[in-house]
Design a protein around this motif. Structure first.
Motif, mmCIF file in Angstrom:
data_model
loop_
_atom_site.group_PDB
_atom_site.id
_atom_site.type_symbol
_atom_site.label_atom_id
_atom_site.label_comp_id
_atom_site.label_asym_id
_atom_site.label_seq_id
_atom_site.Cartn_x
_atom_site.Cartn_y
_atom_site.Cartn_z
ATOM 1 N N ASP A 14 0.818 -1.217 0.000
ATOM 2 C CA ASP A 14 0.000 0.000 0.000
ATOM 3 C C ASP A 14 0.850 1.265 0.000
ATOM 4 O O ASP A 14 0.392 2.319 -0.432
ATOM 5 N N ALA A 15 2.091 1.158 0.495
ATOM 6 C CA ALA A 15 2.949 2.340 0.596
ATOM 7 C C ALA A 15 3.352 2.886 -0.758
ATOM 8 O O ALA A 15 3.656 4.076 -0.885
ATOM 9 N N VAL A 16 3.370 2.024 -1.786
ATOM 10 C CA VAL A 16 3.802 2.486 -3.110
ATOM 11 C C VAL A 16 2.652 2.564 -4.103
ATOM 12 O O VAL A 16 2.855 2.886 -5.268
ATOM 13 N N ALA A 17 1.450 2.267 -3.654
ATOM 14 C CA ALA A 17 0.281 2.348 -4.535
ATOM 15 C C ALA A 17 -0.004 3.806 -4.896
ATOM 16 O O ALA A 17 0.383 4.722 -4.156
ATOM 17 N N PRO A 18 -0.643 4.052 -6.029
ATOM 18 C CA PRO A 18 -1.002 5.434 -6.383
ATOM 19 C C PRO A 18 -1.769 6.099 -5.250
ATOM 20 O O PRO A 18 -2.758 5.567 -4.758
ATOM 21 N N GLY A 19 -1.297 7.244 -4.818
ATOM 22 C CA GLY A 19 -1.925 7.946 -3.713
ATOM 23 C C GLY A 19 -1.606 7.365 -2.347
ATOM 24 O O GLY A 19 -2.109 7.840 -1.328
#
Length: 425
Positions: free
Chosen positions: A399-404
């Motif tokens: 989740d840390a590198v997901a868009p937004g």
């Protein structure tokens, strides 16, 4: 590296021999001796077929040991990595602990007082021969309980054919990775940089990236430091400069498991990824020529690699301390250590076997991995909280590198869970 290891081992052996101290420490004490004993050994399977199952290795070691130690039998059970840690936990909970386990974690059992320490089992020669980097990771409260069994390090792999077609040199910095990945994408490479942050093994991928920016999971005194400014900056860079620019392939990193990334690399569909020796062999067997360099960092090549180790341990329950120690002294001979490392393209955990591997031309491809081992950093295996923290990383880090996505929020949440788990130790 190898000369230093060999010199250290040679001097140490000479001192030990001169002092007449090669007898095992496990020879004193009141528990059972070595006559008419059956040791239960549970081990993990590193093979991927019946032809290279680890059961063949352990059965051979057991047969050789039994021949030299009449009266001691070894009952071998080998389970897949998906099952072995759970199997041992179930055995311990049921009051039927094995005498010896070769698995992925030891700290919980050590904290619960269920394991013999190394100096209760091993000869001085065997203890002194382990690589210090690995024994440091095998300690709980300063005492060695987890005996390193096999090790590995990580390097950045790149597909030499794809790099040649794009006119690229091997990367040394994060900026190089971004530029190279951009060029590979323009050439139609499916995964310019494969970033497996799915649940399978993302705690390892995460640590490699943290180390490349002088970060990590713990600080200099061993306290969790997961949401440090350096670590947040690392994942912000990944989000903005690789993932956000569409350079990590068709599967979002949080859903890409390591096995799928490795399979894509062996199929020639990946420009770069972080890899280990087994992947090198598998890729080259399929005709993919692999280039390898130290992990690129924010400013230059990372000085220390990520190391990985699996562990052996001796359980107290059946009181077979002396017999267990005799088996360990046999199992950690150079012949046995190198045979296992050879079979699975892994690294030996002892100084003498490492020195022999480094000087043997048939292991030339492993020398870069071997050279990285003494300065490698391992996950905090000695913390009983690590299993909980590792699971939190595997579940959430994508989740840390997901868009937004917010690296600060995700790493902060994992850090909070680590603090809670640490307080429960």
């Amino acid at each position: 590296m190898g000369e230093a290891v060999q010199r250290r081992f040679t001097v140490l052996t000479a001192v030990v021999a001169a002092l007449g101290m090669t007898a095992t420490l496990s020879g004193c004490g009141g528990d059972s001796g070595t006559g008419d004993v059956t040791l239960k050994l549970v081990a993990a399977d590193y093979g991927n077929s019946a032809a290279n199952s680890s059961e063949k290795y352990w059965s051979g070691v057991a047969a050789g040991f039994e021949k030299e130690h009449p009266g001691i039998k070894i009952d071998v059970s080998v389970y897949s990595w998906k099952d072995v840690d759970r199997k041992v936990a179930e055995m311990v909970k049921a009051g039927k602990a094995p005498d010896i386990a070769q698995i992925g974690a030891y700290a919980d059992y050590a904290k619960d007082g269920k394991l013999y320490s190394a100096d209760q089992m091993l000869s001085i020669r065997t203890q002194a021969n382990f690589l210090p980097t690995l024994t440091d990771a095998g300690k709980v409260d300063g005492t060695l309980y987890g005996l390193p069994f096999v090790a590995s390090t990580r390097l950045l792999f790149y597909n030499e054919k794809l790099f040649g077609q794009a006119g690229l040199d091997a990367p040394e910095t994060w900026d190089d990775i971004q530029k190279d990945a951009t060029a590979l994408k323009a050439k139609g490479v499916e995964y310019p940089f494969a970033l497996p942050l799915g649940q399978e093994e993302s705690q390892a991928e995460t640590l490699m990236w943290l180390l490349s920016n002088s970060g990590g999971y713990v600080d200099d005194v061993g306290l969790y430091d997961i949401d440090s400014a350096q670590n947040i900056a690392t994942f912000s860079w990944l989000r903005d400069n690789l993932v956000g620019k569409g350079l990590t392939g068709p599967v979002e990193p949080g859903k890409l498991d390591r096995a799928k990334a490795f399979e894509a690399f062996t199929n020639g569909d990946v420009g770069m990824l972080n890899g280990h020796p087994t992947l090198m062999e598998e890729a080259e067997a399929k005709g993919v020529k692999v280039g390898m360099v130290p992990l690129p960092g924010a400013e230059g090549p990372t000085k220390g690699s990520m190391g990985v180790a699996d562990w052996m341990m001796g359980f107290k329950q059946n009181g077979n301390r002396k017999a267990i120690g005799d088996f360990f002294d046999y199992a950690y001979s150079d012949e046995n250590v190198l045979a296992f490392a050879d079979e699975y393209d892994l690294l030996p955990v002892t100084g003498s076997a490492s020195a022999e591997m480094e000087t043997d031309s048939k292991h030339a491809k492993l020398r870069e991995f071997l050279a990285a081992l003494p300065n490698s950093q391992l996950p905090p295996f000695g913390k009983t909280s690590w299993a909980t923290v590792s699971e939190a990383i595997k579940t959430n880090i994508g989740d840390a590198v997901a868009p937004g996505g917010s690296p600060e929020r995700v790493l902060g949440s994992i850090a909070a869970e680590a603090t809670k788990a640490e307080g429960a130790e």
